[in-house]
Design a protein around this motif. Structure first.
Motif, PDB file in Angstrom:
ATOM      1  N   PRO A 143     -74.591 -21.745  15.643  1.00 48.48           N
ATOM      2  CA  PRO A 143     -75.773 -22.356  15.036  1.00 48.48           C
ATOM      3  C   PRO A 143     -76.214 -21.538  13.820  1.00 48.48           C
ATOM      4  O   PRO A 143     -75.788 -20.396  13.621  1.00 48.48           O
ATOM      5  CB  PRO A 143     -76.824 -22.291  16.149  1.00 48.48           C
ATOM      6  CG  PRO A 143     -76.055 -22.058  17.399  1.00 48.48           C
ATOM      7  CD  PRO A 143     -74.841 -21.280  17.002  1.00 48.48           C
ATOM      8  N   ALA A 144     -77.059 -22.111  13.024  1.00 48.93           N
ATOM      9  CA  ALA A 144     -77.585 -21.394  11.866  1.00 48.93           C
ATOM     10  C   ALA A 144     -78.480 -20.249  12.329  1.00 48.93           C
ATOM     11  O   ALA A 144     -79.124 -20.320  13.375  1.00 48.93           O
ATOM     12  CB  ALA A 144     -78.373 -22.350  10.973  1.00 48.93           C
ATOM     13  N   GLU A 192     -74.235 -13.046  20.298  1.00 52.85           N
ATOM     14  CA  GLU A 192     -75.348 -12.399  19.605  1.00 52.85           C
ATOM     15  C   GLU A 192     -76.678 -12.902  20.144  1.00 52.85           C
ATOM     16  O   GLU A 192     -76.846 -14.103  20.409  1.00 52.85           O
ATOM     17  CB  GLU A 192     -75.265 -12.679  18.103  1.00 52.85           C
ATOM     18  CG  GLU A 192     -76.333 -11.986  17.285  1.00 52.85           C
ATOM     19  CD  GLU A 192     -76.137 -12.188  15.788  1.00 52.85           C
ATOM     20  OE1 GLU A 192     -76.943 -11.659  15.007  1.00 52.85           O
ATOM     21  OE2 GLU A 192     -75.169 -12.892  15.407  1.00 52.85           O
ATOM     22  N   THR A 193     -77.613 -11.978  20.305  1.00 53.90           N
ATOM     23  CA  THR A 193     -78.986 -12.303  20.683  1.00 53.90           C
ATOM     24  C   THR A 193     -79.910 -11.888  19.547  1.00 53.90           C
ATOM     25  O   THR A 193     -79.891 -10.729  19.117  1.00 53.90           O
ATOM     26  CB  THR A 193     -79.400 -11.588  21.976  1.00 53.90           C
ATOM     27  OG1 THR A 193     -78.506 -11.970  23.023  1.00 53.90           O
ATOM     28  CG2 THR A 193     -80.814 -11.969  22.374  1.00 53.90           C
ATOM     29  N   ARG A 194     -80.696 -12.832  19.070  1.00 55.19           N
ATOM     30  CA  ARG A 194     -81.581 -12.548  17.943  1.00 55.19           C
ATOM     31  C   ARG A 194     -82.854 -11.860  18.431  1.00 55.19           C
ATOM     32  O   ARG A 194     -83.108 -11.733  19.630  1.00 55.19           O
ATOM     33  CB  ARG A 194     -81.929 -13.849  17.214  1.00 55.19           C
ATOM     34  CG  ARG A 194     -80.703 -14.587  16.705  1.00 55.19           C
ATOM     35  CD  ARG A 194     -81.023 -15.703  15.738  1.00 55.19           C
ATOM     36  NE  ARG A 194     -82.083 -16.612  16.185  1.00 55.19           N
ATOM     37  CZ  ARG A 194     -82.349 -17.775  15.594  1.00 55.19           C
ATOM     38  NH1 ARG A 194     -81.621 -18.165  14.547  1.00 55.19           N
ATOM     39  NH2 ARG A 194     -83.316 -18.550  16.035  1.00 55.19           N
ATOM     40  N   GLN A 217     -79.949  -7.872  18.639  1.00 59.81           N
ATOM     41  CA  GLN A 217     -80.803  -7.451  17.533  1.00 59.81           C
ATOM     42  C   GLN A 217     -82.131  -6.874  18.023  1.00 59.81           C
ATOM     43  O   GLN A 217     -82.795  -6.138  17.287  1.00 59.81           O
ATOM     44  CB  GLN A 217     -81.063  -8.630  16.599  1.00 59.81           C
ATOM     45  CG  GLN A 217     -79.823  -9.135  15.872  1.00 59.81           C
ATOM     46  CD  GLN A 217     -80.147 -10.257  14.904  1.00 59.81           C
ATOM     47  OE1 GLN A 217     -81.297 -10.657  14.754  1.00 59.81           O
ATOM     48  NE2 GLN A 217     -79.115 -10.784  14.254  1.00 59.81           N
ATOM     49  N   ARG A 218     -82.501  -7.169  19.262  1.00 58.10           N
ATOM     50  CA  ARG A 218     -83.763  -6.630  19.779  1.00 58.10           C
ATOM     51  C   ARG A 218     -83.683  -5.127  19.997  1.00 58.10           C
ATOM     52  O   ARG A 218     -84.658  -4.412  19.757  1.00 58.10           O
ATOM     53  CB  ARG A 218     -84.117  -7.328  21.097  1.00 58.10           C
ATOM     54  CG  ARG A 218     -84.365  -8.829  20.953  1.00 58.10           C
ATOM     55  CD  ARG A 218     -84.459  -9.500  22.302  1.00 58.10           C
ATOM     56  NE  ARG A 218     -83.231  -9.347  23.069  1.00 58.10           N
ATOM     57  CZ  ARG A 218     -83.039  -9.865  24.283  1.00 58.10           C
ATOM     58  NH1 ARG A 218     -83.999 -10.575  24.836  1.00 58.10           N
ATOM     59  NH2 ARG A 218     -81.895  -9.690  24.923  1.00 58.10           N
ATOM     60  N   SER A 219     -82.554  -4.650  20.464  1.00 59.00           N
ATOM     61  CA  SER A 219     -82.403  -3.218  20.742  1.00 59.00           C
ATOM     62  C   SER A 219     -81.512  -2.502  19.733  1.00 59.00           C
ATOM     63  O   SER A 219     -81.422  -1.275  19.753  1.00 59.00           O
ATOM     64  CB  SER A 219     -81.817  -3.026  22.143  1.00 59.00           C
ATOM     65  OG  SER A 219     -80.523  -3.613  22.233  1.00 59.00           O
ATOM     66  N   ASN A 260     -76.405 -17.228  20.821  1.00 63.53           N
ATOM     67  CA  ASN A 260     -75.543 -18.263  20.251  1.00 63.53           C
ATOM     68  C   ASN A 260     -74.728 -19.022  21.291  1.00 63.53           C
ATOM     69  O   ASN A 260     -73.878 -19.827  20.940  1.00 63.53           O
ATOM     70  CB  ASN A 260     -74.608 -17.673  19.189  1.00 63.53           C
ATOM     71  CG  ASN A 260     -73.708 -16.584  19.753  1.00 63.53           C
ATOM     72  OD1 ASN A 260     -73.967 -16.033  20.812  1.00 63.53           O
ATOM     73  ND2 ASN A 260     -72.643 -16.272  19.032  1.00 63.53           N
ATOM     74  N   LEU A 261     -75.006 -18.800  22.578  1.00 67.28           N
ATOM     75  CA  LEU A 261     -74.415 -19.639  23.611  1.00 67.28           C
ATOM     76  C   LEU A 261     -75.321 -20.810  23.977  1.00 67.28           C
ATOM     77  O   LEU A 261     -74.881 -21.761  24.619  1.00 67.28           O
ATOM     78  CB  LEU A 261     -74.121 -18.823  24.871  1.00 67.28           C
ATOM     79  CG  LEU A 261     -72.960 -17.828  24.781  1.00 67.28           C
ATOM     80  CD1 LEU A 261     -72.804 -17.094  26.104  1.00 67.28           C
ATOM     81  CD2 LEU A 261     -71.666 -18.529  24.406  1.00 67.28           C
TER      82      LEU A 261
END
Length: 704
Positions: free
Chosen positions: A72-73, A115-117, A177-179, A123-124
């Protein structure tokens, strides 16, 4: 011979026929079908940049080059997965009916990005059975042209069926990206089989991962039923094994098993783990029931039961067994971890209650716990109970002052956690002292530890205290207010000061403060006030009536007769106050009331060397009753000084003859008259002033 040729000729003809059939099929028309099928299955766009070709060995199939599945974007890379080469087996006969039945898809050289924003999205999400999400990457121009071309060629009349997926020698990158954490998976093998009639797909995996702090190995198998979102997915017959090396932590093996696992449905699971940090080893087993809400913001581990065996240095006993139970809940929106229905046991120690931990920059711990009786001698590792027995009266002659530790304790942990808690126990024992029903309330705020209240029973009496420990400065500062009612002071002195000086029912109060928590700093820097009242007690090691008889004999120029009596002085009451400071405790108002005796004392004790320097002036009251009897009546109005010296563990008691003579004017007057009478007899001249002057000079050195 002809029969032998029939079989290979038949196979050759079949291959020629299959080849002829395949030659009539344009594989490019499958591209829009695959793209559309993946879009329907995942909601993502599939890019096929290379050609689709036929494979004849070792089985009939298709090959693809340079394939990618979009993200996804808003993620750091455009593709969720990309690969250089893919192949899939194809059933031949269904091609005659324009059905493309693809078996297992084999992917080589694949790279996966998970990836976790910062907002928590990954992105799953959105891998659905419905049309693509709004933020899915739009099809490329090439993909659009292929779709249109396929439709124009009648490709829409084809039916397509996908089998399983196999990743071989793949790699992956996990980014949070959080940690700021990045985990690289260098080796990844994964197979996902085709779905059965209920939608379950067999799944196996093997991976090796590493990051800056350590490395991990993981293998497992299960059956997967995909869902519209991660919370809707389900696993069954889950079995996971692995190992972990992260700094000094080495987990040799762990396993996770679950018959069924769906986050929004309570799912029983079992975890086992064995490993250690080089100093201690742990072997544990956890059984629990996992559940979560649809947004995965609230997780719960209900009916949890943990058993563990710990071995190694730094433990109160080795091996140490633990048995814990309770319900654990995590609320990620409130950053709150709660523990309820806690039941903990290790040996004879039991503990229960509830606790919570707020996961902020400085975690906030709250607890309300109750427990049974605790024997600290079984849990403290720095010294066995035998080493803390009283040594009163056992110190050798000429004993040296105690060696006091100079090192300050490390209190940095007090700055890493805030807490507010309440603890109640049935009992607390240490070195022969037992507190009954102790109850303590504590608060910790950024290094400032506050003892809000402490109360306990002790030997038919009670203790209470409050205070603060400020670890925000170095050395740490402290203050303490403590009170005791109806306490037996002898066991307290024996255990805390290795002294056997006093016994009796005691009331005391203490208000002190200071800086530094090392043994040396505590004794040198403590300052404040202490008040003491002891009733129906005794001074041990000294018999004041016996010393008074010695004084009587001394005044008469005689030697006191030895009387076999216990070396103690009973009293009805003793009161004293003390000032603490400069490494000493000083008092000038010690009052002791005993049968036939009244005692006033003053002096000091050195808190560092444990030295004693007290003078007790004893007066005989007008009575022949009580300890000492009529022998004391003759010394009425005479002050008998007794000096207490030595150390806490080895006090000494002696009659102060100089003070005895200096402080008694009656004795001085009698001695002067006797001296004058002797001189008159010698000189034969009564009333001569020179004789009186000579008597004064003779007695000056004795009484002054």
């Amino acid at each position: 011979m002809k029969k032998l040729l029939i079989l290979p000729l038949s196979l050759l003809l079949a291959l020629l026929a299959g080849g002829a059939l395949l030659a009539t099929i344009d594989t490019e028309q499958f591209k829009p079908l695959l793209i559309d099928k993946v879009r329907q299955s995942t909601g993502r766009e599939l890019r096929l940049e290379g050609a689709i070709g036929w494979r004849f060995w070792p089985s009939l199939g298709l090959t693809l080059e340079r394939v990618a599945l979009s993200n996804p974007a808003g993620f750091s890379e455009p593709d969720l997965i990309r690969l250089e080469h893919a192949s899939a087996s194809v059933a031949l006969l269904p091609l005659l009916s324009r059905r493309l039945e693809i078996g297992e898809i084999s992917l080589q050289g694949a790279h996966l990005l998970l990836e976790t924003r910062k907002d928590g999205r990954n992105n799953l999400e959105g891998m659905t059975q419905s049309p693509p999400a709004e933020d899915a990457v739009p099809p490329t121009d090439a993909g659009m042209s292929q779709t249109k071309a396929g439709a124009a060629d009648g490709a829409t009349h084809w039916q397509i069926q996908l089998g399983g997926i196999a990743l071989e020698q793949a790699s992956a990158l996990l980014i949070d990206q959080r940690s700021g954490r990045r985990l690289a998976i260098d080796e990844l093998d994964l197979t996902l089989g085709g779905a059965d009639g209920e939608g379950w797909m067999p799944l196996t995996w093997r991976l090796f991962a590493k990051e800056q702090e350590g490395q991990y190995r993981l293998t497992g198998q299960s059956e997967l039923r995909p869902g519209r979102a991660l919370a809707d997915m389900a696993l069954r017959r889950l079995s996971v094994e692995g190992s972990l090396n992260r700094g000094p932590l080495k987990i040799e093996a762990f396993t996770l098993t679950a018959e069924s696992l769906a986050l929004t449905t309570p799912s029983p699971l079992t975890l086992t783990l064995k490993g250690g940090d080089g100093v201690r080893q742990a072997d544990l087993r956890l059984s629990t029931t996992l559940s979560a809400d649809s947004g995965l913001q609230r997780l719960r581990l209900a009916q949890s039961h943990l058993t563990a065996t710990l071995e190694g240095a730094g433990l109160p006993r080795s091996p140490l067994t633990l048995d814990l139970g309770g319900d654990l809940a995590l609320d990620s929106t409130a950053h709150l971890l709660t523990l309820t229905a806690l039941k903990a046991q290790s040996g004879d120690l039991t503990l229960g209650g509830e606790a919570s931990l707020t996961l902020l920059a400085t975690p906030q711990l709250r607890f309300n716990l109750e427990g049974g009786a605790v024997d600290l001698d079984e849990w403290l590792t720095h010294a066995p109970p035998a080493a803390q027995e009283s040594t009163a009266g056992q110190a050798p002659q000429g004993a040296q002052p105690p060696t006091l530790a100079q090192d300050e304790p490390d209190l940095s942990a007090l700055k890493a956690l805030n807490l507010d808690g309440h603890l109640r126990l049935e009992g607390l024992s240490h070195s022969g002292l037992t507190l009954t029903q102790p109850e303590i309330a504590l608060a910790l705020d950024k290094g400032l530890l506050t003892l809000k209240s402490f109360k306990s029973g002790f030997d038919q009496g009670s203790l209470s205290a409050s205070g603060q420990l400020d670890a925000r400065q170095a050395p740490a500062a402290y203050r303490l207010n403590a009170q005791g009612q109806d306490l037996q002071i002898r066991p307290l002195l024996q255990r805390l000061a290795q002294s056997d000086l006093l016994s009796g029912r005691t009331s005391l109060s203490l208000a002190v403060q200071g800086h530094g928590l090392s043994q040396a700093a505590l004794r040198r820097g403590i300052a404040g006030q202490a008040h003491l009242k002891v009733e129906d007690g005794a001074l041990h090691g000294v018999n004041l009536p016996e010393m008074i008889r010695e004084a009587k004999a001394t005044l008469k120029g005689q030697r006191a007769e030895y009387v076999k009596e216990e070396r103690k002085t009973d009293f009805s009451a003793l009161t004293a106050s003390a000032r603490l400071g400069g490494g000493k405790a000083r008092s000038n108002d010690i009052q002791l009331f005993a049968p036939a005796l009244r005692v006033h004392g003053s002096g000091e004790t050195d808190l560092v060397s444990e030295g004693l320097d007290f003078l007790f002036n004893t007066s005989v009251v007008g009575t022949s009753k009580g300890q000492g009897g009529r022998d004391l009546d003759e010394l009425a109005d005479v002050t008998i000084p007794v000096r207490i010296a030595g150390t806490w563990s080895q006090p000494s008691y002696a009659l102060d003859l100089k003070a005895l003579l200096q402080n008694n004017k009656l004795l001085e007057e009698k001695a002067r008259k006797e001296a004058e009478r002797g001189l008159n007899k010698l000189m034969g001249d009564k009333g001569d002033p020179a004789i009186k002057d000579a008597a004064d000079k003779l007695l000056k050195g004795l009484f002054n």
